[in-house]
Design an enzyme around this catalytic site. Structure first.
Site, mmCIF file in Angstrom:
data_model
loop_
_atom_site.group_PDB
_atom_site.id
_atom_site.type_symbol
_atom_site.label_atom_id
_atom_site.label_comp_id
_atom_site.label_asym_id
_atom_site.label_seq_id
_atom_site.Cartn_x
_atom_site.Cartn_y
_atom_site.Cartn_z
ATOM 1 N N SER A 149 0.835 -1.206 0.000
ATOM 2 C CA SER A 149 0.000 0.000 0.000
ATOM 3 C C SER A 149 0.867 1.252 0.000
ATOM 4 O O SER A 149 1.943 1.287 0.608
ATOM 5 C CB SER A 149 -0.859 -0.015 1.271
ATOM 6 O OG SER A 149 -1.365 1.273 1.543
ATOM 7 N N TYR A 162 -1.083 -0.759 10.246
ATOM 8 C CA TYR A 162 -1.297 -1.282 8.888
ATOM 9 C C TYR A 162 -0.155 -0.836 7.969
ATOM 10 O O TYR A 162 0.461 -1.654 7.269
ATOM 11 C CB TYR A 162 -2.649 -0.787 8.359
ATOM 12 C CG TYR A 162 -2.887 -1.040 6.897
ATOM 13 C CD1 TYR A 162 -3.166 -2.322 6.434
ATOM 14 C CD2 TYR A 162 -2.830 0.003 5.974
ATOM 15 C CE1 TYR A 162 -3.391 -2.555 5.084
ATOM 16 C CE2 TYR A 162 -3.056 -0.216 4.626
ATOM 17 C CZ TYR A 162 -3.335 -1.499 4.186
ATOM 18 O OH TYR A 162 -3.549 -1.728 2.850
HETATM 19 N N1 LIG Z 1 -8.769 -1.186 -1.405
HETATM 20 C C1 LIG Z 1 -7.786 -0.306 -1.257
HETATM 21 O O1 LIG Z 1 -8.001 0.910 -1.364
HETATM 22 C C2 LIG Z 1 -6.379 -0.775 -0.961
HETATM 23 C C3 LIG Z 1 -5.357 0.181 -0.903
HETATM 24 C C4 LIG Z 1 -4.058 -0.241 -0.655
HETATM 25 C C5 LIG Z 1 -3.794 -1.592 -0.472
HETATM 26 N N2 LIG Z 1 -4.819 -2.510 -0.502
HETATM 27 C C6 LIG Z 1 -4.490 -3.918 -0.307
HETATM 28 O O2 LIG Z 1 -5.153 -4.709 -1.286
HETATM 29 C C7 LIG Z 1 -5.433 -6.001 -0.753
HETATM 30 C C8 LIG Z 1 -6.890 -6.337 -0.980
HETATM 31 O O3 LIG Z 1 -7.696 -5.396 -0.305
HETATM 32 P P1 LIG Z 1 -9.248 -5.143 -0.574
HETATM 33 O O4 LIG Z 1 -9.410 -3.688 -0.650
HETATM 34 O O5 LIG Z 1 -9.753 -6.010 -1.649
HETATM 35 O O6 LIG Z 1 -9.829 -5.534 0.867
HETATM 36 P P2 LIG Z 1 -10.737 -6.668 1.456
HETATM 37 O O7 LIG Z 1 -10.803 -6.405 2.910
HETATM 38 O O8 LIG Z 1 -11.997 -6.725 0.683
HETATM 39 O O9 LIG Z 1 -9.887 -7.992 1.160
HETATM 40 C C9 LIG Z 1 -8.948 -8.511 2.040
HETATM 41 C C10 LIG Z 1 -9.267 -9.973 2.267
HETATM 42 O O10 LIG Z 1 -8.291 -10.544 3.139
HETATM 43 C C11 LIG Z 1 -8.955 -11.454 3.976
HETATM 44 N N3 LIG Z 1 -8.184 -11.724 5.191
HETATM 45 C C12 LIG Z 1 -8.022 -10.927 6.270
HETATM 46 N N4 LIG Z 1 -7.271 -11.545 7.201
HETATM 47 C C13 LIG Z 1 -6.953 -12.760 6.679
HETATM 48 C C14 LIG Z 1 -6.215 -13.861 7.176
HETATM 49 N N5 LIG Z 1 -5.656 -13.853 8.397
HETATM 50 N N6 LIG Z 1 -6.080 -14.948 6.398
HETATM 51 C C15 LIG Z 1 -6.672 -14.992 5.172
HETATM 52 N N7 LIG Z 1 -7.381 -13.982 4.649
HETATM 53 C C16 LIG Z 1 -7.532 -12.877 5.409
HETATM 54 C C17 LIG Z 1 -10.283 -10.803 4.278
HETATM 55 O O11 LIG Z 1 -11.244 -11.731 4.743
HETATM 56 C C18 LIG Z 1 -10.642 -10.172 2.938
HETATM 57 O O12 LIG Z 1 -11.450 -11.015 2.142
HETATM 58 C C19 LIG Z 1 -5.000 -5.944 0.722
HETATM 59 O O13 LIG Z 1 -3.695 -6.476 0.839
HETATM 60 C C20 LIG Z 1 -4.980 -4.470 1.015
HETATM 61 O O14 LIG Z 1 -4.114 -4.145 2.083
HETATM 62 C C21 LIG Z 1 -6.112 -2.131 -0.753
#
Ligand SMILES: NC(=O)c1ccc[n+]([C@@H]2O[C@H](COP(=O)([O-])OP(=O)(O)OC[C@H]3O[C@@H](n4cnc5c(N)ncnc54)[C@H](O)[C@@H]3O)[C@@H](O)[C@H]2O)c1
Length: 276
Positions: A149, A162
């Site tokens: 991120s 985070y």
């Molecule tokens: N959406 C954004 O704006 C954004 C920005 C920067 C980075 N990210 C990164 O992108 C990735 C996906 O994020 P997203 O926005 O789709 O969020 P999201 O919360 O929808 O997806 C994350 C998934 O990880 C799963 N998870 C959490 N803990 C877990 C564990 N211990 N074991 C297995 N699975 C687990 C959750 O159940 C969820 O389905 C993440 O790594 C997030 O940090 C997202």
């Protein structure tokens, strides 16, 4: 999803963690449509059948559960993948604990919260690498993609645990790439900007989303499909000579000087246009 006919990951066995929804699910659809055999996995207790059915419309998929913070659970996911498809060609470390409102500034940091975020994001990502690498070494190599991120690149006012855990992932990428490059294992990071997902709609008020858009060079939020394309590229053989790198897929927010949004507004006020 974009209509993508590019068969760039044909027959590759690819695990995507945290793929019940959001960026992970969109990535699974893209990789399946690219010809991969996709294994989607998310936390035990979450129903994966609907997600798997959605991915199956694009190609081959199997689903399992995993808690990436738990080494036995990670081992079980790798064994499931090997039993189902015989090898592991790529791993998309997408799962994360994020969007926690209590994840505060340093002075107000709850130590248990810090530890629990690191247990998933830093330890969990390392454990997934550890056990995927063991399998990849047996089949001659593979590609690991760590999802990070922009919060880890510069300081922000909150989400400290985070952001720091994502910083650990950025460094882990370089260590994995360095330690196993000779054996054919590549490892790269994708550093995401703000992506429009179900979770974002639940956790971030619209004025804050608009503030972020105002700071992007491409003035919109990211789509999960924007990230899926980069994962496909890094999982495919098109990127065979790329390892140890961090790619910002973020609409350009990290590429510009921090003053640019204000500068643009001031120049417009002075009647000086850029590109007009
Ligand atoms: N959406 C954004 O704006 C954004 C920005 C920067 C980075 N990210 C990164 O992108 C990735 C996906 O994020 P997203 O926005 O789709 O969020 P999201 O919360 O929808 O997806 C994350 C998934 O990880 C799963 N998870 C959490 N803990 C877990 C564990 N211990 N074991 C297995 N699975 C687990 C959750 O159940 C969820 O389905 C993440 O790594 C997030 O940090 C997202």
């Amino acid at each position: 999803m974009t209509d993508n006919t590019l068969r760039d990951v044909e027959n590759k066995v690819i695990i995507i963690s945290g793929s019940q929804r959001g960026v992970g699910l969109a990535t699974a659809k893209r990789l399946a449509s690219g010809g991969a055999k996709v294994v989607i996995a998310d936390l035990p207790g979450l129903d994966m059948t609907d997600s798997a059915a959605q991915v199956a419309q694009y190609g081959e998929v199997a689903h399992s559960s995993v808690d990436i913070a738990d080494e036995n659970s990670v081992k079980a996911l790798m064994e499931f993948t090997l039993d189902t498809y015989g090898r592991i060609d790529a791993l998309d470390n997408n799962a994360a604990r994020q969007g926690i409102m209590e994840d505060a500034d340093v002075l107000n940091m709850d130590v248990d919260l810090w530890d629990s975020v690191f247990a998933v994001n830093a330890r969990g990502t390392m454990l997934m690498c550890k056990h995927a690498i063991a399998a990849m070494l047996k089949s001659g190599g593979g590609s690991i993609i760590n999802i990070s991120s922009g919060t880890a690149i510069a300081g922000h006012l909150y989400q400290t645990a985070y952001a720091c855990s994502k910083g650990a992932i950025n460094t882990l990428t370089k260590y994995v790439a360095t330690q196993y490059g000779e054996q054919g294992i590549r490892c790269n990071t994708i550093s995401l900007g703000l992506i429009k997902t179900e979770r974002l709609a639940e956790t971030m008020p619209l004025p804050m989303q608009e503030m972020f858009i105002n700071h992007k060079l491409i003035p919109r939020l990211g789509k999960p499909e924007d990230i899926a394309e980069m994962v496909a590229f890094l999982a495919s053989d098109r990127s065979v000579w790329i390892t140890g790198q961090t790619y910002c897929v973020d609409g350009g927010i990290q590429a510009k000087g921090s003053q640019v949004s204000d500068e643009r507004r001031m120049m417009r006020d002075m009647g000086v246009g850029i590109g007009s």
